[in-house]
Design a protein around this motif. Structure first.
Motif, PDB file in Angstrom:
ATOM      1  N   TRP A   1      -0.237   9.417  -3.843  1.00  0.00           N
ATOM      2  CA  TRP A   1      -1.363   9.639  -2.929  1.00  0.00           C
ATOM      3  C   TRP A   1      -1.081  10.766  -1.948  1.00  0.00           C
ATOM      4  O   TRP A   1      -1.986  11.460  -1.510  1.00  0.00           O
ATOM      5  CB  TRP A   1      -1.645   8.372  -2.116  1.00  0.00           C
ATOM      6  CG  TRP A   1      -2.234   7.243  -2.900  1.00  0.00           C
ATOM      7  CD1 TRP A   1      -2.635   7.278  -4.199  1.00  0.00           C
ATOM      8  CD2 TRP A   1      -2.484   5.934  -2.427  1.00  0.00           C
ATOM      9  NE1 TRP A   1      -3.113   6.059  -4.581  1.00  0.00           N
ATOM     10  CE2 TRP A   1      -3.043   5.205  -3.504  1.00  0.00           C
ATOM     11  CE3 TRP A   1      -2.299   5.277  -1.225  1.00  0.00           C
ATOM     12  CZ2 TRP A   1      -3.399   3.878  -3.408  1.00  0.00           C
ATOM     13  CZ3 TRP A   1      -2.672   3.951  -1.128  1.00  0.00           C
ATOM     14  CH2 TRP A   1      -3.216   3.247  -2.203  1.00  0.00           C
TER      15      TRP A   1
ATOM     16  N   LEU B   1       0.826  -1.221   0.000  1.00  0.00           N
ATOM     17  CA  LEU B   1       0.000   0.000   0.000  1.00  0.00           C
ATOM     18  C   LEU B   1       0.851   1.258   0.000  1.00  0.00           C
ATOM     19  O   LEU B   1       0.556   2.218  -0.719  1.00  0.00           O
ATOM     20  CB  LEU B   1      -0.938  -0.015   1.216  1.00  0.00           C
ATOM     21  CG  LEU B   1      -2.143  -0.949   1.119  1.00  0.00           C
ATOM     22  CD1 LEU B   1      -2.863  -1.040   2.459  1.00  0.00           C
ATOM     23  CD2 LEU B   1      -3.118  -0.468   0.044  1.00  0.00           C
TER      24      LEU B   1
ATOM     25  N   ASN C   1       4.008   5.527  -5.649  1.00  0.00           N
ATOM     26  CA  ASN C   1       3.976   5.481  -7.113  1.00  0.00           C
ATOM     27  C   ASN C   1       2.802   6.244  -7.687  1.00  0.00           C
ATOM     28  O   ASN C   1       2.906   6.810  -8.773  1.00  0.00           O
ATOM     29  CB  ASN C   1       3.900   4.027  -7.581  1.00  0.00           C
ATOM     30  CG  ASN C   1       5.271   3.462  -7.859  1.00  0.00           C
ATOM     31  OD1 ASN C   1       5.823   3.625  -8.936  1.00  0.00           O
ATOM     32  ND2 ASN C   1       5.849   2.838  -6.847  1.00  0.00           N
ATOM     33  N   GLN C   2       1.680   6.195  -6.976  1.00  0.00           N
ATOM     34  CA  GLN C   2       0.480   6.856  -7.511  1.00  0.00           C
ATOM     35  C   GLN C   2       0.252   8.241  -6.902  1.00  0.00           C
ATOM     36  O   GLN C   2      -0.825   8.810  -7.074  1.00  0.00           O
ATOM     37  CB  GLN C   2      -0.729   5.948  -7.283  1.00  0.00           C
ATOM     38  CG  GLN C   2      -0.618   4.635  -8.042  1.00  0.00           C
ATOM     39  CD  GLN C   2      -1.772   3.683  -7.780  1.00  0.00           C
ATOM     40  OE1 GLN C   2      -2.809   4.085  -7.282  1.00  0.00           O
ATOM     41  NE2 GLN C   2      -1.569   2.429  -8.112  1.00  0.00           N
TER      42      GLN C   2
ATOM     43  N   MET D   1       3.975   1.555  -1.085  1.00  0.00           N
ATOM     44  CA  MET D   1       4.636   1.683  -2.396  1.00  0.00           C
ATOM     45  C   MET D   1       3.649   2.145  -3.466  1.00  0.00           C
ATOM     46  O   MET D   1       3.983   2.934  -4.350  1.00  0.00           O
ATOM     47  CB  MET D   1       5.262   0.344  -2.813  1.00  0.00           C
ATOM     48  CG  MET D   1       6.417  -0.103  -1.944  1.00  0.00           C
ATOM     49  SD  MET D   1       7.721   1.139  -1.820  1.00  0.00           S
ATOM     50  CE  MET D   1       8.376   1.104  -3.454  1.00  0.00           C
ATOM     51  N   MET D   2       2.412   1.647  -3.361  1.00  0.00           N
ATOM     52  CA  MET D   2       1.363   2.108  -4.283  1.00  0.00           C
ATOM     53  C   MET D   2       1.136   3.599  -4.129  1.00  0.00           C
ATOM     54  O   MET D   2       1.022   4.342  -5.111  1.00  0.00           O
ATOM     55  CB  MET D   2       0.043   1.387  -3.970  1.00  0.00           C
ATOM     56  CG  MET D   2      -0.180   0.112  -4.708  1.00  0.00           C
ATOM     57  SD  MET D   2      -1.681  -0.683  -4.129  1.00  0.00           S
ATOM     58  CE  MET D   2      -2.926   0.471  -4.634  1.00  0.00           C
TER      59      MET D   2
END
Lengths: 351, 258
Positions: free
Chosen positions: A36, A27, A33-34, A29-30
């Motif tokens: 957030w 989560l 990358n995205q 790393m997501m």
């Protein structure tokens, strides 16, 4: 197993913690990358049409994604408004006089996108402002006044030509192969090459020479006959003219020194003359007979020659068909049922 | 004929209502278990050990192999159509959204569902349940709830491991055949993995866990007197759990993506 049961609490605890850590790691790393947790700066722009626009479309500056399109709206005046955001890492690029350009591939395959061209001013555009696009006059004026940093464009035609080059090279190779094939065919037909086709062509050539010689001989005999016929025709004309002259004939008949008298009493001079003429006519007839015999004797040879020519032409046709059906072009020689000749020489005739 | 059909229907409705009542009793007992967890804590720990920890090697092997096969096949085929980057959404769809929860569920049905039904069935045949009741212990709280929580939690955790090994572990296996840049691979995987995918996967795991545990416990308690009923109920439990998991998966996909 005893170990697992003895330390069941610890093992289960580790199992749960590792699972939680793995999902938390994914989560986090997501999120990184995205983006957030990063701040994005929101702006708007307008275009004449929504063609080529899509939500989530990346906004690029010199190949780097600096933001993306969030929302597309059709306004009351039928223009299209987009809401987009710029990443905080590229916010210093959003200077006054910046413009947006919707780039669409000229050949319709890929290559399109939303391009951001920063202004030459050092002043930053505040968030929620409208950035002009090249679709409208405002953006075009900024470009005309050279207030925008627009990178040199790739030459699309050169790119297309570069894409076509491998295809052209392939076509060139094919054409070279075809030219080589045609050269081989030409040399075969002219008799310069070796092989079954060259042998057939040589045979055809010999047959044509023989046919020419035979025709020359026949022409010589025919000329002789014609010259003899001319002499006979001249004599016949003289006789005819004399026979038409009735008055002269009667005079001659009644004249004691005329033809009749002379015929009756001319020491056989007229008789001898007539006899000579008849003899000459007999010679001519004999020559004509001998020519007819000669023609009859040479006719089988001519017939054979013509038959050979016909077969050679049929083989030549097969060769040409084979060449046209060459595996590089089409396939194989069509099977032909041989039709034997119906002609036979007089010598082979049965009576 | 009509009478038979009617009886069949009435029996099935009764069984369904009984099952739903049983499910709500377990839910109710679960809240009690959370308040007074000390009673069945050791049972819960052992259930997670048997269902989760001991299935981890099977799950991780399947996840790594499945992920590696998808990457190798995708990297070999998709670039030919100019869609090389499509491998990442495909990998996420298969590992995270669809096959991950489903494969974990199938493995848990085969390993733990059968074990739970057999164990509870044996308890019934040996009158151990009656002994629990006689000594004032609620069999639902002591036998059913720890298994319900243990199986559900284990399936959720195994699904996390399945995702971890399927998305990340398979990369290292792929390196032996198709070397891919690590930075590019992980960036694209994490860029294409959305929160929706993870939430969907979690929901499926929880639902499958509830189905497997409740069905297994239910059929375990359905054994009445004879030990020969145990394998029959075990087979029924496996079949029912498979069917309900597949139906639930279809229903979740239908609700979630429409």
């Amino acid at each position: 197993m005893k170990f697992q049961i003895r330390f069941a609490d610890q093992i289960v605890g580790l199992f749960i913690i590792l699972a939680m850590m793995s999902i938390v790691f994914i989560l986090v790393m997501m999120g990184i990358n995205q983006r957030w947790f990063a701040k994005d700066y929101k702006y708007t722009s307008s275009f004449k049409t929504g063609n080529g626009l899509s939500v989530g479309m990346p906004i690029k500056l010199k190949g780097f994604q600096i933001g993306s399109v969030d929302k597309i709206n059709l306004l009351a005046d039928n223009s299209v408004e987009i809401n987009f955001h710029i990443f905080d890492t590229y916010i210093e690029k959003v200077r006054k006089n910046s413009i947006l350009e919707l780039s669409i591939s000229p050949i319709g395959i890929g290559g399109g996108g939303m391009l951001f061209h920063p202004g030459k001013s050092t002043e930053l555009i505040p968030e929620l402002s409208s950035i002009p696009s090249t679709d409208f006059e405002e953006g075009k004026k900024l470009i005309a006044k050279e207030l925008v940093n627009i990178p040199p464009r790739d030459d699309t035609i050169v790119n297309i030509i570069n894409d076509i080059s491998p295809l052209l090279r392939s076509t060139n190779d094919t054409m070279e192969s075809l030219a080589l094939l045609l050269d081989t065919t030409t040399s075969t037909i002219t008799g310069e090459a070796e092989g079954p086709i060259a042998d057939i062509i040589e045979e055809v050539s010999i047959m044509i020479t023989m046919l020419s010689n035979s025709i020359t001989e026949a022409m010589t005999a025919a000329n002789t006959i014609l010259s003899d016929s001319t002499v006979i025709t001249g004599d016949m004309k003289v006789i005819t003219a004399r026979m038409k002259d009735t008055e002269g004939l009667l005079t001659h008949l009644l004249n004691p020194k005329g033809t009749i008298a002379k015929l009756l009493d001319d020491d056989n001079e007229l008789y001898i003359e007539l006899y000579a003429i008849i003899e000459e006519a007999a010679n001519t007839a004999a020559e004509l007979t001998s020519f007819v015999n000669y023609i009859n004797t040479t006719q089988p040879q001519i017939s054979e020659l013509l038959e050979g020519s016909r077969e050679a032409i049929v083989k030549g046709k097969d060769v040409l068909e084979g060449l046209s059906n060459n595996p590089l072009l089409r396939g194989g020689i069509t099977a032909v049922t041989e039709q034997p000749t119906t002609f036979k020489s007089y010598e082979e005739e049965e009576f | 004929m009509l009478g038979k059909l009617g009886r069949w229907l009435i029996n099935h409705i009764k069984a369904l209502l009984y099952g739903l009542g049983f499910f709500f009793q377990i839910i109710k007992a679960t809240f009690g278990f959370i308040k007074n967890g000390r009673v069945g804590r050791k049972v819960l720990t052992m259930q997670i050990l048997f269902t989760g920890v001991q299935a981890l090697n099977n799950i991780s092997l399947i996840a790594v192999a499945l992920g590696a096969v998808i990457i190798i096949q995708g990297v070999g085929i998709l670039p030919q159509f100019g869609q090389g980057d499509l491998i990442y959404p495909i990998l996420i769809t298969i590992i995270t959204r669809e096959l991950g929860p489903m494969l974990c569920a199938f493995i848990i049905i085969a390993r733990s569902g059968t074990a739970i039904t057999t164990e509870i069935g044996s308890n019934v045949v040996n009158h151990e349940i009656e002994a629990y009741i006689a000594t004032g212990v609620n069999p639902l709280s002591y036998i059913a709830v720890p298994r319900f929580i243990g199986v559900t939690l284990s399936l959720l955790l195994l699904n996390f491991y399945f995702n971890f090994f399927g998305l990340i572990g398979s990369y290292f296996i792929t390196q032996f055949i198709y070397p891919i840049q690590a930075a590019e691979y992980f960036h694209k995987i994490l860029y294409n993995l959305h929160l929706d995918d993870i939430v969907s996967s979690i929901i499926k795991s929880l639902v499958f866990g509830v189905i497997i545990s409740v069905v297994s416990i239910y059929y375990g308690f359905q054994v009445e007197q004879s030990s020969t009923e145990i394998p029959q109920m075990t087979i029924k439990a496996v079949g029912t759990a498979f069917v309900l998991c597949i139906l639930a998966d279809a229903l979740i996909v239908l609700i979630y993506y429409t």
